[in-house]
Design a protein around this motif. Structure first.
Motif, PDB file in Angstrom:
ATOM      1  N   GLU A 196       0.836  -1.199   0.000  1.00 17.74           N
ATOM      2  CA  GLU A 196       0.000   0.000   0.000  1.00 17.74           C
ATOM      3  C   GLU A 196       0.865   1.242   0.000  1.00 17.74           C
ATOM      4  OE1 GLU A 196      -2.420  -0.436   3.492  1.00 17.74           O
ATOM      5  OE2 GLU A 196      -4.023  -1.499   2.410  1.00 17.74           O
ATOM      6  N   PHE A 197       0.314   2.304  -0.560  1.00 19.25           N
ATOM      7  CA  PHE A 197       0.961   3.610  -0.543  1.00 19.25           C
ATOM      8  C   PHE A 197       0.014   4.586   0.149  1.00 19.25           C
ATOM      9  CE2 PHE A 197       1.717   7.847  -2.249  1.00 19.25           C
ATOM     10  CZ  PHE A 197       3.109   7.948  -2.230  1.00 19.25           C
ATOM     11  N   VAL A 198       0.532   5.307   1.129  1.00 19.46           N
ATOM     12  CA  VAL A 198      -0.279   6.293   1.836  1.00 19.46           C
ATOM     13  C   VAL A 198       0.012   7.670   1.242  1.00 19.46           C
ATOM     14  CG1 VAL A 198      -0.846   7.336   4.045  1.00 19.46           C
ATOM     15  CG2 VAL A 198      -0.288   4.887   3.922  1.00 19.46           C
ATOM     16  N   THR A 243      -0.486  11.622   1.034  1.00 15.72           N
ATOM     17  CA  THR A 243      -0.822  12.786   1.857  1.00 15.72           C
ATOM     18  C   THR A 243      -0.559  14.045   1.048  1.00 15.72           C
ATOM     19  OG1 THR A 243       1.380  13.139   2.774  1.00 15.72           O
ATOM     20  CG2 THR A 243      -0.029  11.507   3.898  1.00 15.72           C
ATOM     21  N   LYS A 259       9.705   9.814  -0.705  1.00 16.81           N
ATOM     22  CA  LYS A 259       8.350   9.422  -1.086  1.00 16.81           C
ATOM     23  C   LYS A 259       7.771  10.462  -2.058  1.00 16.81           C
ATOM     24  CE  LYS A 259       4.259   7.543   1.183  1.00 16.81           C
ATOM     25  NZ  LYS A 259       3.595   7.307   2.484  1.00 16.81           N
ATOM     26  N   PRO A 270       5.020   0.942  -1.681  1.00 13.40           N
ATOM     27  CA  PRO A 270       4.946   1.717  -0.427  1.00 13.40           C
ATOM     28  C   PRO A 270       5.768   3.005  -0.460  1.00 13.40           C
ATOM     29  CG  PRO A 270       5.197  -0.609   0.056  1.00 13.40           C
ATOM     30  CD  PRO A 270       5.403  -0.464  -1.420  1.00 13.40           C
ATOM     31  N   SER A 307      -5.173  11.808   4.676  1.00 11.53           N
ATOM     32  CA  SER A 307      -4.407  10.844   3.892  1.00 11.53           C
ATOM     33  C   SER A 307      -5.369   9.917   3.159  1.00 11.53           C
ATOM     34  CB  SER A 307      -3.481  10.015   4.793  1.00 11.53           C
ATOM     35  OG  SER A 307      -4.251   9.201   5.682  1.00 11.53           O
ATOM     36  N   VAL A 308      -4.858   9.304   2.088  1.00 10.83           N
ATOM     37  CA  VAL A 308      -5.627   8.326   1.317  1.00 10.83           C
ATOM     38  C   VAL A 308      -4.710   7.150   1.041  1.00 10.83           C
ATOM     39  CG1 VAL A 308      -6.836   7.850  -0.848  1.00 10.83           C
ATOM     40  CG2 VAL A 308      -7.089  10.086   0.233  1.00 10.83           C
ATOM     41  N   THR A 309      -5.207   5.942   1.310  1.00  7.79           N
ATOM     42  CA  THR A 309      -4.406   4.746   1.103  1.00  7.79           C
ATOM     43  C   THR A 309      -4.748   4.114  -0.237  1.00  7.79           C
ATOM     44  OG1 THR A 309      -4.289   4.327   3.482  1.00  7.79           O
ATOM     45  CG2 THR A 309      -3.832   2.470   2.017  1.00  7.79           C
ATOM     46  N   ARG A 332      -3.867   0.923  -3.001  1.00 10.57           N
ATOM     47  CA  ARG A 332      -3.308  -0.426  -3.089  1.00 10.57           C
ATOM     48  C   ARG A 332      -2.108  -0.450  -4.026  1.00 10.57           C
ATOM     49  NH1 ARG A 332      -8.359  -4.540  -3.983  1.00 10.57           N
ATOM     50  NH2 ARG A 332      -9.819  -3.551  -2.543  1.00 10.57           N
TER      51      ARG A 332
END
Length: 865
Positions: A217-219, A221, A260, A281, A316-318, A320
């Motif tokens: 997953e990648f968070v 922001t 990131k 990630p 934030s939004v996660t 996949r």
């Protein structure tokens, strides 16, 4: 001078008498009629009337005005998209067809005054069948004989909805039975759709060429930067703006940076619309070799966002982890918007461009003129918009066009009137350009051209009156001495340009050059202009002196039919000298020929090597032209599949009486474009438009698409004709969710079920694919459209419902939408009970589908005894 008592009394009584006389006279004067309180109601009495392909209907006029409708001295006008059979009118009025869809009601000598509360009934017979509310007459308005230029709007027409018992309509003679949709039939259609858990659905739509989830997953922001080369700064800016709607602030973008990030990378060896998307990630990476490919990678990234992220102010939004390699199946992924029949404001066109861009549709085919309107400012020819863009009451079309499609007696803006200024159109072109959408302007000719013809008539009259005969004739589009008689499909008798006139080509060149200038000003690419070419009726030009003279002077002409090829050869030359190619409807590529004494259409060999692109719509089942698209592609023409059976978005969703839209070609719900097989649409075309099995030999002898022909299928197109599109909301209702089926079929790879030869296995594969698609729409894309670009008012499907074992069981076409119900006779609202399983309450159960914002669709009713 003194007055005696007797004289005083005499004056008093005379004066008093005058007062009372005036009072009572005033009271006895009839109150003026208020036309806006004349109410028309329409009801269908009987389909297949007298066992023929016709129906009987009744128009009831009710006077709700305090004033009376007199026995004479007036006319009522209305629009009706059918032909009333002459001599069939019953009542104390005459009904006369004028032109197009405009009719006139006038009182007969036996018509009696209608005081308040009175009604009069008018019955008439019309060809065909009436199966939904779109068949109703509309746009009623009133005109006094002593003021014939002023139209006064009447109350909106009301329509009596057939009762449930009347919804099974017998066929004419030996024809099929027509059964309208019911909650029970809708339930049966939905019952095989699997409800898939949301986290098992793919995250990108339309379906990519390859797609793999990694489990990581990648968070995301608002602090995550966008790292991009200068080449992709415009795309980075658009992404930053899109994500600002999620986080409440824009992401920054720059050339370089560690850590990131979202990384946009220019990588060679990709097709112009191809991209790679990788989410880990640590980073989101999109590779593309061209701005279009990068843009589509960003659209895929946007569809990975959960719809609720668009509610804004997210911390934030996660996302996949995915690995995607993608490119489109077809290079031409089009939407045809008709703004001529009914106009849409610039803001709505921009909103539709947003929608197209999100789902990777890349061509807007812009139908800018027709019989009922000219919608683009051409500065050297101001009458095109001064006259041709306005609809209001007229019987001569000198100052404006007549009302059509219920637009009413006054020119007061959309939907009947309106146009795009040059500045408007340039803005539309820029907006489309920035979203990798090509705009193909359509200048419909030589038929469907009444707006242009009447506008140039106004110019001719003005200049001729000023003594400027040569200038007056410079852009004239009709032979003023032509006595030809014809009637177009839409019932116009004066809508075809006379192609023998040299002035016609002056007009075409001026319009083409003005359009080119607008594209240059916008910095937008213009490759082609669509010149229409469809539905020119028999009878045109045959009594034109200009045509007869040209035929006598040029031995190439053997019949009036040759005027057609003469015209498109000339138009093609106009475009070629400007480095443009010709686009048109299918008829542009056809030629009449005689076989056994009968006229037939064949692919025209004379234009086959001219790079002409044709939109082929006619595959009406049983009409004989089911293979036309494949014949033209096999012959060498570049073909855009525009099939009425699957891709006409103005067709009604289903055979429910209150469902708006036409149905002459088919019923088209979101499943129709989804199940369309571009290279073999015979394969799963098994039923007619009413769901009845087709003859097994329907496609016997029809031409199949060859490998050569496949290379000439340049793309597919969804079409929205605008006869019934009276508002932006109606436009969105008819487009959505159908447009998502189009987007899937235009972009995604050919599905397994489309090429599987085992019919049972193919149907199983199709049902699995449909279930996934339906769940993606219901659980991801429709909730996204509730929020995207200010929200879209898509159609919410009717719930399906059956009564079984004393319980009501319900379902919905697109799992994820909510069904609410009541058992007390009231309409379901956002506060009503949510359907979670069979309903045990008895009585009249009403059910309704709701979206994620609480907006409800139409209600269905079942009775649980």
């Amino acid at each position: 001078m003194s007055i005696s008592t007797n004289q005083y009394l005499k004056i008093f009584w005379v004066t008093l008498g005058a007062v009372f006389f005036n009072f009572y006279s005033a009271q006895s004067q009839p109150t003026a009629l208020e036309p806006q309180k004349l109410v028309a109601n329409w009801e269908i009495n009987e389909n297949n009337y007298q066992n023929k392909a016709q129906f009987l209907s009744t128009l009831t006029l009710t006077n709700k005005s305090a004033g009376a409708l007199p026995a004479a001295g007036w006319k009522i006008y209305f629009n009706f998209n059918r032909s009333i059979i002459p001599g069939s009118v019953r009542g104390t009025v005459n009904i006369r067809h004028l032109n197009g869809d405009l009719f006139e009601i006038s009182p007969r000598p036996d018509f009696r005054i209608m005081v308040t509360g009175n009604t009069t009934r008018i019955s008439f017979i019309t060809g065909g069948a009436a199966l939904n509310i779109t068949d109703a007459p509309t746009g009623f308005y009133f005109v006094w004989d002593n003021n014939p230029r002023q139209g006064l709007a009447m109350a909106p027409v009301t329509v009596t909805v057939p009762t449930q018992a009347e919804q099974s309509l017998p066929g004419a003679g030996n024809g099929p039975t027509i059964t309208l949709a019911t909650p029970e039939s809708i339930f049966q259609q939905n019952k095989n759709t699997e409800d898939i858990v949301a986290n098992k659905l793919p995250q990108v739509f339309p379906t990519p060429a390859t797609y793999r989830e990694t489990g990581a997953e990648f968070v995301l922001t608002p602090e995550v930067p966008i790292i991009t080369p200068n080449d992709y700064f415009p795309e980075a800016e658009m992404l930053a703006n899109d994500l600002a709607a999620v986080f409440g602030k824009k992401l920054t973008y720059r050339n370089s940076g560690e850590g990131k990030a979202i990384r946009l990378i220019k990588k060679e060896d990709f097709g112009p619309e191809a991209y790679e998307l990788r989410v880990t990630p640590q980073e989101i990476v999109i590779n593309a070799s061209a701005p279009a490919g990068m843009f589509y990678g960003l659209q895929s990234l946007k569809t990975m966002l959960p719809p609720t992220a668009l509610d804004g102010k997210q911390k934030s939004v996660t996302l996949r982890g995915v690995e995607i390699t993608d490119s489109p199946r077809f290079g031409h992924r089009a939407v045809m918007l008709d703004v001529a029949r009914n106009f849409q404001p610039k803001s709505q066109i921009l909103k539709i461009l947003d929608l197209m861009a999100l789902y990777k549709l890349n061509v807007l085919h812009f139908h800018l003129n027709d019989d009922e309107g000219w919608r683009l400012e051409i500065k050297p020819l101001p009458e095109l918009t001064e006259v041709g863009s306005k609809r209001a009451h007229t019987l001569d079309s000198r100052d404006n066009l007549p009302p059509s499609y219920g637009s009413g007696p006054v020119s007061n803006g959309p939907p009947g009137s309106g146009f795009y200024t040059r500045a408007d159109f340039v803005q539309i072109l820029k907006y489309a350009r920035d979203r990798n959408i090509k705009v193909i302007p359509e200048i419909e000719t030589p038929g469907h051209a009444r707006a242009a013809i009447k506008a140039m008539d106004a110019r001719y009259t003005r200049l001729l009156g000023a003594g400027q005969k040569e200038a007056a004739e410079k852009y004239l589009l009709r032979d003023v001495s032509d006595k030809s008689e014809y009637r177009s499909v839409q019932n116009w008798n004066d809508n075809v340009i006379n192609v023998a006139l040299p002035s016609v080509y002056n007009f075409m060149e001026t319009v083409v050059d003005e359009v080119r200038d607008m594209y240059q000003e916008a910095g937008a690419t213009l490759q082609t202009i669509h010149f229409g070419g469809d539905e020119v009726p028999n009878g045109v030009w045959v009594k034109s002196p200009v045509v007869q003279k040209l035929m006598q002077e040029d031995d190439r002409f053997t019949s009036v039919d040759d005027m057609w090829y003469f015209y498109f050869e000339k138009v093609n030359d106009i475009l070629k000298t400007r480095n443009l190619y010709l686009s048109g409807w299918e008829e542009v590529a056809m030629r009449k020929t005689e076989i056994d004494g009968q006229k037939h259409y064949i692919p025209n060999p004379g234009l086959v090597n001219e790079n002409i692109h044709v939109d082929v719509w006619n595959n009406v089942l049983g009409g004989g032209a089911e293979d036309l698209a494949y014949r033209l592609a096999n012959a060498g023409y570049k073909v855009v599949l525009s099939n009425v059976t699957n891709l006409y978005m103005d067709m009604a969703y289903n055979p429910t009486f209150e469902e708006t839209g036409f149905y002459w070609g088919s019923y088209v719900d979101v499943d129709k474009p989804f199940r369309f097989i571009p290279f073999n649409y015979y394969k799963n075309t098994k039923t007619d438009k009413f769901g009845k099995p087709l003859p097994k030999n329907l496609f016997t002898g029809k031409e199949r698409l060859t490998e050569f022909g496949k290379n000439n299928i340049v793309g597919i197109q969804g079409l929205l004709w605008a006869e019934t599109i009276i508002s932006p909301e109606r436009m969105e209702y008819m487009l959505l969710p159908k447009l998502l089926g189009l987007a899937e079929r235009a972009w995604a790879p050919e599905p397994e079920w489309a090429i599987e030869k085992d019919s049972v296995k193919s149907e199983t594969q199709y049902q699995q694919a449909w279930s996934q698609f339906a769940n993606v729409l219901g659980k991801r894309e429709l909730p996204r459209l509730d929020r995207y670009s200010s929200g879209y008012r898509y159609r919410l499907p009717l719930p399906g419902a059956v009564v079984q074992n004393g319980k009501v069981t319900a379902n919905v076409q697109l799992p994820g939408l909510t069904i609410r119900y009541t058992a007390d006779g009231t309409e379901p609202t956002i506060k009503s009970k949510v359907y979670t399983g069979p309903i045990t309450e008895t009585g009249a159960i009403k059910l309704r589908t709701f979206d994620s914002t609480g907006r409800g669709g139409k209600t269905v009713r079942v009775v649980n005894l």
